[in-house]
Design a protein around this motif. Structure first.
Motif, mmCIF file in Angstrom:
data_model
loop_
_atom_site.group_PDB
_atom_site.id
_atom_site.type_symbol
_atom_site.label_atom_id
_atom_site.label_comp_id
_atom_site.label_asym_id
_atom_site.label_seq_id
_atom_site.Cartn_x
_atom_site.Cartn_y
_atom_site.Cartn_z
ATOM 1 N N PHE A 43 0.826 -1.196 0.000
ATOM 2 C CA PHE A 43 0.000 0.000 0.000
ATOM 3 C C PHE A 43 0.867 1.256 0.000
ATOM 4 C CE2 PHE A 43 -2.489 3.328 2.086
ATOM 5 C CZ PHE A 43 -3.591 3.348 1.244
ATOM 6 N N GLY A 44 0.608 2.134 -0.956
ATOM 7 C CA GLY A 44 1.281 3.426 -1.027
ATOM 8 C C GLY A 44 2.709 3.388 -1.528
ATOM 9 N N THR A 45 3.155 2.233 -2.066
ATOM 10 C CA THR A 45 4.534 2.139 -2.557
ATOM 11 C C THR A 45 4.540 1.540 -3.959
ATOM 12 O OG1 THR A 45 5.029 -0.130 -1.858
ATOM 13 C CG2 THR A 45 5.266 1.595 -0.184
ATOM 14 N N GLU A 46 5.703 1.492 -4.541
ATOM 15 C CA GLU A 46 5.902 0.828 -5.831
ATOM 16 C C GLU A 46 6.598 -0.518 -5.636
ATOM 17 O OE1 GLU A 46 4.837 1.853 -8.878
ATOM 18 O OE2 GLU A 46 3.789 3.425 -7.764
ATOM 19 N N GLN A 47 6.685 -0.982 -4.392
ATOM 20 C CA GLN A 47 7.369 -2.230 -4.074
ATOM 21 C C GLN A 47 6.355 -3.370 -4.025
ATOM 22 O OE1 GLN A 47 9.420 -2.154 -0.326
ATOM 23 N NE2 GLN A 47 10.321 -4.171 -0.610
ATOM 24 N N GLN A 48 6.652 -4.486 -4.725
ATOM 25 C CA GLN A 48 5.728 -5.618 -4.749
ATOM 26 C C GLN A 48 5.591 -6.220 -3.364
ATOM 27 O OE1 GLN A 48 6.541 -8.680 -7.637
ATOM 28 N NE2 GLN A 48 4.529 -9.602 -7.351
ATOM 29 N N ASP A 49 4.345 -6.489 -2.988
ATOM 30 C CA ASP A 49 4.031 -7.082 -1.695
ATOM 31 C C ASP A 49 4.392 -8.563 -1.712
ATOM 32 O OD1 ASP A 49 3.115 -7.219 0.896
ATOM 33 O OD2 ASP A 49 0.991 -7.076 0.386
ATOM 34 N N GLY A 54 7.060 -14.896 2.219
ATOM 35 C CA GLY A 54 8.013 -14.179 1.391
ATOM 36 C C GLY A 54 7.800 -14.325 -0.107
ATOM 37 N N ASN A 55 6.718 -14.996 -0.522
ATOM 38 C CA ASN A 55 6.423 -15.158 -1.947
ATOM 39 C C ASN A 55 5.757 -13.900 -2.493
ATOM 40 O OD1 ASN A 55 7.257 -17.933 -1.971
ATOM 41 N ND2 ASN A 55 5.330 -18.421 -0.942
ATOM 42 N N PRO A 56 6.075 -13.517 -3.742
ATOM 43 C CA PRO A 56 5.447 -12.317 -4.314
ATOM 44 C C PRO A 56 3.936 -12.496 -4.448
ATOM 45 C CG PRO A 56 6.741 -13.470 -5.974
ATOM 46 C CD PRO A 56 6.984 -14.159 -4.680
ATOM 47 N N ARG A 57 3.194 -11.406 -4.236
ATOM 48 C CA ARG A 57 1.735 -11.421 -4.378
ATOM 49 C C ARG A 57 1.360 -10.791 -5.720
ATOM 50 N NH1 ARG A 57 -1.413 -9.027 0.244
ATOM 51 N NH2 ARG A 57 -3.046 -10.193 -0.788
ATOM 52 N N TRP A 58 0.283 -11.314 -6.317
ATOM 53 C CA TRP A 58 -0.175 -10.888 -7.637
ATOM 54 C C TRP A 58 -1.647 -10.530 -7.575
ATOM 55 C CZ3 TRP A 58 3.624 -10.437 -11.166
ATOM 56 C CH2 TRP A 58 4.812 -11.135 -10.920
ATOM 57 N N GLN A 59 -2.115 -9.852 -8.613
ATOM 58 C CA GLN A 59 -3.525 -9.519 -8.721
ATOM 59 C C GLN A 59 -3.946 -9.532 -10.186
ATOM 60 O OE1 GLN A 59 -4.124 -5.535 -7.229
ATOM 61 N NE2 GLN A 59 -2.398 -4.744 -8.359
ATOM 62 N N ARG A 60 -5.240 -9.563 -10.403
ATOM 63 C CA ARG A 60 -5.822 -9.454 -11.738
ATOM 64 C C ARG A 60 -6.894 -8.374 -11.680
ATOM 65 N NH1 ARG A 60 -4.976 -13.810 -15.473
ATOM 66 N NH2 ARG A 60 -3.755 -15.437 -14.523
ATOM 67 N N ILE A 61 -7.132 -7.746 -12.816
ATOM 68 C CA ILE A 61 -8.153 -6.712 -12.903
ATOM 69 C C ILE A 61 -9.281 -7.275 -13.765
ATOM 70 C CG2 ILE A 61 -8.695 -4.368 -13.617
ATOM 71 C CD1 ILE A 61 -5.613 -3.841 -13.436
ATOM 72 N N ILE A 62 -10.486 -7.328 -13.189
ATOM 73 C CA ILE A 62 -11.665 -7.800 -13.908
ATOM 74 C C ILE A 62 -12.485 -6.570 -14.270
ATOM 75 C CG2 ILE A 62 -13.754 -9.211 -13.804
ATOM 76 C CD1 ILE A 62 -12.325 -10.828 -11.562
ATOM 77 N N THR A 63 -12.782 -6.392 -15.553
ATOM 78 C CA THR A 63 -13.606 -5.276 -16.011
ATOM 79 C C THR A 63 -14.990 -5.808 -16.343
ATOM 80 O OG1 THR A 63 -11.661 -4.155 -16.900
ATOM 81 C CG2 THR A 63 -13.806 -3.387 -17.674
ATOM 82 N N LEU A 64 -16.003 -5.190 -15.707
ATOM 83 C CA LEU A 64 -17.398 -5.587 -15.902
ATOM 84 C C LEU A 64 -18.178 -4.469 -16.582
ATOM 85 C CD1 LEU A 64 -18.165 -7.028 -12.336
ATOM 86 C CD2 LEU A 64 -17.633 -8.329 -14.404
ATOM 87 N N ALA A 65 -19.046 -4.835 -17.523
ATOM 88 C CA ALA A 65 -20.008 -3.897 -18.107
ATOM 89 C C ALA A 65 -21.259 -3.997 -17.243
ATOM 90 C CB ALA A 65 -20.316 -4.262 -19.546
ATOM 91 N N THR A 66 -21.587 -2.938 -16.540
ATOM 92 C CA THR A 66 -22.674 -2.943 -15.567
ATOM 93 C C THR A 66 -23.859 -2.120 -16.062
ATOM 94 O OG1 THR A 66 -22.028 -0.944 -14.376
ATOM 95 C CG2 THR A 66 -20.901 -2.991 -13.752
ATOM 96 N N PRO A 67 -24.993 -2.211 -15.363
ATOM 97 C CA PRO A 67 -26.149 -1.398 -15.747
ATOM 98 C C PRO A 67 -26.017 0.057 -15.310
ATOM 99 C CG PRO A 67 -26.683 -2.699 -13.834
ATOM 100 C CD PRO A 67 -25.317 -3.145 -14.294
ATOM 101 N N GLU A 68 -24.956 0.381 -14.602
ATOM 102 C CA GLU A 68 -24.731 1.763 -14.184
ATOM 103 C C GLU A 68 -24.413 2.590 -15.419
ATOM 104 O OE1 GLU A 68 -25.209 2.305 -10.935
ATOM 105 O OE2 GLU A 68 -25.455 0.152 -10.722
ATOM 106 N N GLY A 69 -24.367 3.849 -15.270
ATOM 107 C CA GLY A 69 -23.926 4.660 -16.394
ATOM 108 C C GLY A 69 -24.891 5.763 -16.726
ATOM 109 N N GLY A 70 -24.523 6.496 -17.713
ATOM 110 C CA GLY A 70 -25.306 7.637 -18.144
ATOM 111 C C GLY A 70 -24.474 8.459 -19.104
#
Length: 173
Positions: A43-49, A54-70
């Motif tokens: 959090f708040g750094t450019e250093q991998q968590d 001691g193993n590196p942590r990873w993430q994925r970004i899921i993009t959803l098309a939702t009924p929100e919007g305007g």
């Protein structure tokens, strides 16, 4: 010189980031994309968590098309999913219940993710527990043509509905 640094970082995700701040927060929509693994930074750094081993942590970004919007909102929402997290397990379990192949949620599939509760954790903050519902693309409501903007999707609950079919079993605490 062997430099394995990736000089070509992926572009920023599209849409607004959906934050699960309170129990009951929920997002649903059709899967537009799932990113490759990207580093999960401290959090708040450019250093991998790293995890507690001691193993590196990873993430994925899921993009959803939702009924929100305007007019000023394209309806796209991004969910940042830590690999190996309870959120990832909830999505994987929902995919299994739906009979989906292992791997990423398929483009065009319907995904609903809800922050259901918290539980104590030995690592500090309480752990967030999620419940997911997943419908494979073949069973999902038809998406609008690709050339139509996401903002043309229905924007009220009377016209927007998740795919119909067998509802998942009620979640129990």
């Amino acid at each position: 010189m062997n430099d394995e640094t990736n000089d070509f970082a992926p572009s920023a995700p599209v849409g607004k980031t959906f934050k699960f701040s309170s129990v009951g927060d929920s997002v649903n929509g059709y899967v537009e994309s799932v990113s490759q693994r990207i580093p999960l930074n401290k959090f708040g750094t450019e250093q991998q968590d790293t995890d507690h081993n001691g193993n590196p942590r990873w993430q994925r970004i899921i993009t959803l098309a939702t009924p929100e919007g305007g007019d000023t909102d394209d309806g796209l929402r991004t969910v940042w999913m830590p690999v190996g997290s309870q959120m990832a397990t909830a999505i994987g379990d929902a995919m299994k219940r739906a009979g989906a192949a292992t791997g990423n949620p398929a483009s065009g599939s319907f995904l609903k993710l809800t922050f259901a509760r918290t539980r104590p954790s030995k690592f500090g903050n309480p752990a967030k527990i999620y419940v997911a519902e997943y419908t494979q693309p073949a069973n999902a409501q038809a998406k609008p043509p690709a050339e139509a903007a996401a903002s043309s999707w229905p924007t009220n609950s009377a016209t927007w509905a998740p795919p119909q079919g067998n509802a998942p079993a009620p979640w129990q605490q």
